[in-house]
Enzyme design. Sequence first.
Site, PDB file in Angstrom:
ATOM      1  N   HIS A 164       5.090   1.110   5.631  1.00 17.50           N
ATOM      2  CA  HIS A 164       3.710   1.386   5.235  1.00 17.50           C
ATOM      3  C   HIS A 164       3.343   0.487   4.047  1.00 17.50           C
ATOM      4  CE1 HIS A 164       0.115   3.491   4.032  1.00 17.50           C
ATOM      5  NE2 HIS A 164       0.273   4.401   4.983  1.00 17.50           N
ATOM      6  N   PRO A 165       2.285  -0.318   4.174  1.00 17.69           N
ATOM      7  CA  PRO A 165       1.950  -1.248   3.092  1.00 17.69           C
ATOM      8  C   PRO A 165       1.358  -0.559   1.861  1.00 17.69           C
ATOM      9  CG  PRO A 165       0.319  -1.371   4.824  1.00 17.69           C
ATOM     10  CD  PRO A 165       1.417  -0.468   5.326  1.00 17.69           C
ATOM     11  N   ASP A 166       0.968   0.703   2.003  1.00 20.56           N
ATOM     12  CA  ASP A 166       0.328   1.419   0.893  1.00 20.56           C
ATOM     13  C   ASP A 166       0.924   2.821   0.775  1.00 20.56           C
ATOM     14  OD1 ASP A 166      -1.482   1.799  -1.204  1.00 20.56           O
ATOM     15  OD2 ASP A 166      -3.041   2.565   0.131  1.00 20.56           O
ATOM     16  N   LEU A 167       2.255   2.887   0.709  1.00 22.43           N
ATOM     17  CA  LEU A 167       2.937   4.175   0.664  1.00 22.43           C
ATOM     18  C   LEU A 167       2.906   4.737  -0.753  1.00 22.43           C
ATOM     19  CD1 LEU A 167       4.565   6.283   2.226  1.00 22.43           C
ATOM     20  CD2 LEU A 167       6.627   5.015   1.593  1.00 22.43           C
ATOM     21  N   ASN A 176      -0.473   9.540   0.492  1.00 20.80           N
ATOM     22  CA  ASN A 176      -0.345   9.221   1.921  1.00 20.80           C
ATOM     23  C   ASN A 176       0.800   9.967   2.590  1.00 20.80           C
ATOM     24  OD1 ASN A 176      -2.513   7.486   2.014  1.00 20.80           O
ATOM     25  ND2 ASN A 176      -1.291   5.692   1.529  1.00 20.80           N
TER      26      ASN A 176
END
Length: 166
Positions: A157-160, A164
């Site tokens: 996930h690029p924005d963990l 989220n």
Amino acid sequence: MQRVVEEVDEQRLGMRPDYLFDAASWPRKLGAADAGRGATAFVGDESGDYALRTYRRGGAMASLLDDRYLFTGASRVRSLCEYRLLRDMHERGLPVPAPAAARCEREGLFYRAWLVTTLIPNTETLTGTLTHTALSEAAWSALGNTLARFHRAGIDHPDLHANNIL
């Protein structure tokens, strides 16, 4: 000229309802959340309960474009990409909400996007949980093991972050 692209799981939803991407038209309104870049409405009908996310811009571009994104090809539309990724992860047994539908409305150089996923009952974000509960060592370990399952499956996930994680 407006172009629409949709992906719909008709086995989950039955026949595609006309109100699928219009939160105000769903038979049941279960609440809303306005976190991160997307606004999410929690809705339901006879097929189940769902989270309907409207994609919105973040940062400085938000005041100019709000919910519009530059169209750079159908393979890069955020809602359609997320729908396909969730479908793949769900089919692989990973703990994610099942995707129900995605939509892209393209007009000129820009598009708007929506995603409908099944609602996971009685959940909150990790951030929300930590505001009122300290997690035990066992809970942190379980969270780490779950995240490791995603990484072993090749999902990064690029924005963990804690908002989220449910």
